[in-house]
Design a protein around this motif. Structure first.
Motif, PDB file in Angstrom:
ATOM      1  N   HIS A 180      16.750  47.452  27.018  1.00 22.53           N
ATOM      2  CA  HIS A 180      18.136  47.186  27.389  1.00 22.53           C
ATOM      3  C   HIS A 180      18.221  45.773  27.964  1.00 22.53           C
ATOM      4  O   HIS A 180      17.235  45.258  28.499  1.00 22.53           O
ATOM      5  CB  HIS A 180      18.630  48.181  28.451  1.00 22.53           C
ATOM      6  CG  HIS A 180      18.611  49.610  27.997  1.00 22.53           C
ATOM      7  ND1 HIS A 180      19.567  50.140  27.160  1.00 22.53           N
ATOM      8  CD2 HIS A 180      17.743  50.620  28.270  1.00 22.53           C
ATOM      9  CE1 HIS A 180      19.302  51.410  26.937  1.00 22.53           C
ATOM     10  NE2 HIS A 180      18.194  51.736  27.604  1.00 22.53           N
ATOM     11  N   SER A 181      19.382  45.180  27.851  1.00 23.18           N
ATOM     12  CA  SER A 181      19.617  43.906  28.533  1.00 23.18           C
ATOM     13  C   SER A 181      19.849  44.206  30.012  1.00 23.18           C
ATOM     14  O   SER A 181      20.809  44.895  30.363  1.00 23.18           O
ATOM     15  CB  SER A 181      20.831  43.192  27.933  1.00 23.18           C
ATOM     16  OG  SER A 181      20.558  42.804  26.604  1.00 23.18           O
ATOM     17  N   ILE A 182      18.954  43.704  30.841  1.00 22.95           N
ATOM     18  CA  ILE A 182      18.993  43.999  32.271  1.00 22.95           C
ATOM     19  C   ILE A 182      19.767  42.901  32.995  1.00 22.95           C
ATOM     20  O   ILE A 182      19.446  41.715  32.864  1.00 22.95           O
ATOM     21  CB  ILE A 182      17.565  44.115  32.846  1.00 22.95           C
ATOM     22  CG1 ILE A 182      16.750  45.147  32.072  1.00 22.95           C
ATOM     23  CG2 ILE A 182      17.609  44.462  34.334  1.00 22.95           C
ATOM     24  CD1 ILE A 182      17.333  46.548  32.070  1.00 22.95           C
ATOM     25  N   ARG A 183      20.777  43.326  33.743  1.00 26.10           N
ATOM     26  CA  ARG A 183      21.597  42.367  34.491  1.00 26.10           C
ATOM     27  C   ARG A 183      21.595  42.678  35.983  1.00 26.10           C
ATOM     28  O   ARG A 183      22.515  42.325  36.708  1.00 26.10           O
ATOM     29  CB  ARG A 183      23.025  42.356  33.930  1.00 26.10           C
ATOM     30  CG  ARG A 183      23.093  41.867  32.487  1.00 26.10           C
ATOM     31  CD  ARG A 183      24.503  41.912  31.937  1.00 26.10           C
ATOM     32  NE  ARG A 183      24.578  41.317  30.603  1.00 26.10           N
ATOM     33  CZ  ARG A 183      24.339  41.991  29.478  1.00 26.10           C
ATOM     34  NH1 ARG A 183      24.020  43.281  29.525  1.00 26.10           N
ATOM     35  NH2 ARG A 183      24.420  41.386  28.302  1.00 26.10           N
ATOM     36  N   SER A 184      20.549  43.355  36.412  1.00 27.58           N
ATOM     37  CA  SER A 184      20.381  43.674  37.825  1.00 27.58           C
ATOM     38  C   SER A 184      18.887  43.675  38.128  1.00 27.58           C
ATOM     39  O   SER A 184      18.146  44.488  37.561  1.00 27.58           O
ATOM     40  CB  SER A 184      20.990  45.048  38.143  1.00 27.58           C
ATOM     41  OG  SER A 184      20.788  45.399  39.499  1.00 27.58           O
ATOM     42  N   GLY A 285      11.977  43.646  33.315  1.00 29.24           N
ATOM     43  CA  GLY A 285      13.253  43.704  32.627  1.00 29.24           C
ATOM     44  C   GLY A 285      13.660  42.320  32.148  1.00 29.24           C
ATOM     45  O   GLY A 285      13.285  41.302  32.746  1.00 29.24           O
ATOM     46  N   CYS A 287      16.867  39.860  29.908  1.00 32.71           N
ATOM     47  CA  CYS A 287      18.187  39.713  29.300  1.00 32.71           C
ATOM     48  C   CYS A 287      18.215  38.387  28.551  1.00 32.71           C
ATOM     49  O   CYS A 287      17.975  37.326  29.146  1.00 32.71           O
ATOM     50  CB  CYS A 287      19.287  39.730  30.358  1.00 32.71           C
ATOM     51  SG  CYS A 287      20.969  39.651  29.665  1.00 32.71           S
ATOM     52  N   LEU A 322      12.729  45.608  37.830  1.00 34.09           N
ATOM     53  CA  LEU A 322      13.874  46.518  37.837  1.00 34.09           C
ATOM     54  C   LEU A 322      14.114  47.089  39.234  1.00 34.09           C
ATOM     55  O   LEU A 322      13.150  47.434  39.936  1.00 34.09           O
ATOM     56  CB  LEU A 322      13.632  47.677  36.870  1.00 34.09           C
ATOM     57  CG  LEU A 322      13.386  47.336  35.396  1.00 34.09           C
ATOM     58  CD1 LEU A 322      13.133  48.621  34.614  1.00 34.09           C
ATOM     59  CD2 LEU A 322      14.555  46.588  34.804  1.00 34.09           C
ATOM     60  N   ASN A 327      22.695  50.132  36.166  1.00 33.38           N
ATOM     61  CA  ASN A 327      23.509  50.453  34.998  1.00 33.38           C
ATOM     62  C   ASN A 327      23.193  49.459  33.885  1.00 33.38           C
ATOM     63  O   ASN A 327      22.954  48.274  34.144  1.00 33.38           O
ATOM     64  CB  ASN A 327      24.996  50.385  35.335  1.00 33.38           C
ATOM     65  CG  ASN A 327      25.426  51.493  36.280  1.00 33.38           C
ATOM     66  OD1 ASN A 327      24.971  52.629  36.158  1.00 33.38           O
ATOM     67  ND2 ASN A 327      26.301  51.165  37.226  1.00 33.38           N
ATOM     68  N   VAL A 328      23.206  49.947  32.647  1.00 37.18           N
ATOM     69  CA  VAL A 328      23.011  49.076  31.489  1.00 37.18           C
ATOM     70  C   VAL A 328      24.131  49.336  30.491  1.00 37.18           C
ATOM     71  O   VAL A 328      24.693  50.440  30.447  1.00 37.18           O
ATOM     72  CB  VAL A 328      21.634  49.301  30.814  1.00 37.18           C
ATOM     73  CG1 VAL A 328      20.510  48.928  31.758  1.00 37.18           C
ATOM     74  CG2 VAL A 328      21.484  50.741  30.339  1.00 37.18           C
ATOM     75  N   SER A 331      26.078  49.350  24.441  1.00 34.05           N
ATOM     76  CA  SER A 331      25.791  48.466  23.296  1.00 34.05           C
ATOM     77  C   SER A 331      25.527  49.243  22.015  1.00 34.05           C
ATOM     78  O   SER A 331      24.431  49.204  21.454  1.00 34.05           O
ATOM     79  CB  SER A 331      24.601  47.556  23.617  1.00 34.05           C
ATOM     80  OG  SER A 331      24.845  46.788  24.764  1.00 34.05           O
TER      81      SER A 331
END
Length: 343
Positions: A180-184, A285, A287, A322, A327-328, A331
């Motif tokens: 997954h694209s991790i944004r956190s 993780g 992104c 991570l 939340n991911v 997509s």
């Protein structure tokens, strides 16, 4: 009378829209042509389209093509005796001699040495006379390289299908679908050894003639990351949490012919996906961050990161540990029928 005024007003409004559309299209055309010109000039300046030996990087690219052609010939089910004789003597060996006279021995020279040694072994096994002109020329070059006393790196290696298949026995589908694209990210620095391990794994990604045109600029300084991310538009809301940022570039001097104008993005893109999977396998993780930007932005970004002019920016990868919960994006992917066509 009012009806006539309304028609005139409507006509003027339509003309105004047409005028704005023409202006907008003219501006768009200007920027398209400006960026195309920048791409063309950079490619013409640093690729080998006009001259083989413009720079050491150009020579390395050509040598990679030649030694890999030997490796591919040797890896066939039934290698053809005498293959490559039309280019080994007039093209490959003179460039190899020129390169190691100017730059000494490095990994590409050792790969050339290994490929040539395996070529000689094949022809010895086939009882080809040592007086054969190609064999004589290769032995002469190898005699010079022997003085360096370094272990060869190229050629071919024997391997059984069972050995490969046993290694392949893993649930790759589950692994790939878990990406997954991790944004956190956790507020924790990324150990440099993990980045180095991931790059060492990803560098086995395929590339045209094994030229490996990619380069990675790793940034773990928060202040520098913030400065660099100003030139990327997709990190809003989480850019400040990124503990490590990787900037991937492709080197134009690895490109040889005019029709390879897009190859650095192809090869560097393949490498980047392998790098993301490698980082994931190490528990990190990631992104991917798009860098399709105007050439003016690319030049500013290159200046900040001290990127040579022969390299073009491809994309960025945010990397980090991570958090416990996150939340991911869902997509959703296109249906198979819309992306697969049997012909």
């Amino acid at each position: 009378m009012n009806n006539g005024k309304n028609k005139l007003k409507l006509l003027l409004m339509q003309l105004q829209k047409i005028k704005y559309k023409i202006r907008y299209n003219t501006v768009c055309l200007y920027f398209i042509l400006a960026n195309m010109t920048f791409d063309m000039v950079r490619f013409a300046r640093f690729s080998s389209s006009f001259k083989k030996n413009r720079s050491p990087n150009n020579l390395r690219a050509w040598l990679s093509v030649y030694y890999h052609k030997i490796e591919k010939g040797l890896a066939l089910p039934f290698p053809k005796v005498g293959f490559g004789k039309d280019w080994i003597i007039p093209d490959f060996l003179p460039l190899l001699e020129q390169y190691y006279n100017q730059n000494g021995v490095d990994s590409v020279v050792l790969s050339c040495k290994g490929a040539l040694e395996t070529y000689i072994t094949l022809h010895n096994n086939k009882k080809i006379p040592s007086s054969d002109p190609t064999i004589v020329a290769i032995n002469r070059s190898l005699e010079i390289l022997k003085n360096y006393g370094l272990k060869s790196a190229g050629g071919v290696i024997p391997i059984s299908s069972n050995e490969i298949i046993n290694i392949w026995q893993m649930d790759f589908k589950r692994f790939a679908l878990s990406r997954h694209s991790i944004r956190s990210f956790r507020d924790k620095s990324v150990d440099k050894s993990l980045i180095e391990d991931a790059v060492n794994i990803a560098k086995y990604a395929p590339s045209v003639c094994n030229r490996q045109p990619w380069h990675i600029y790793a940034i773990d300084d928060k202040k520098k990351i913030k400065e660099v991310l100003k030139y990327q538009t997709g990190n809003n809301g989480f850019g400040h949490t990124i503990p490590c940022l990787l900037l991937i570039t492709g080197d134009l001097s690895s490109m040889l012919w005019h029709y390879e104008r897009n190859q650095i993005w192809v090869d560097s893109g393949i490498f980047s996906m392998c790098l993301v999977f490698a980082l994931q396998s190490l528990g990190l993780g990631t992104c991917m961050l798009n860098l399709c930007r105007p050439y003016t932005i690319e030049r500013k970004l290159a200046a900040i990161c001290n990127i040579p002019k022969s390299e073009r920016t491809v994309l960025m990868i945010a990397v980090g540990h991570l958090p416990d919960e996150l939340n991911v994006a869902c997509s959703q992917r296109k249906h198979l029928s819309s992306v697969l066509t049997w012909v």
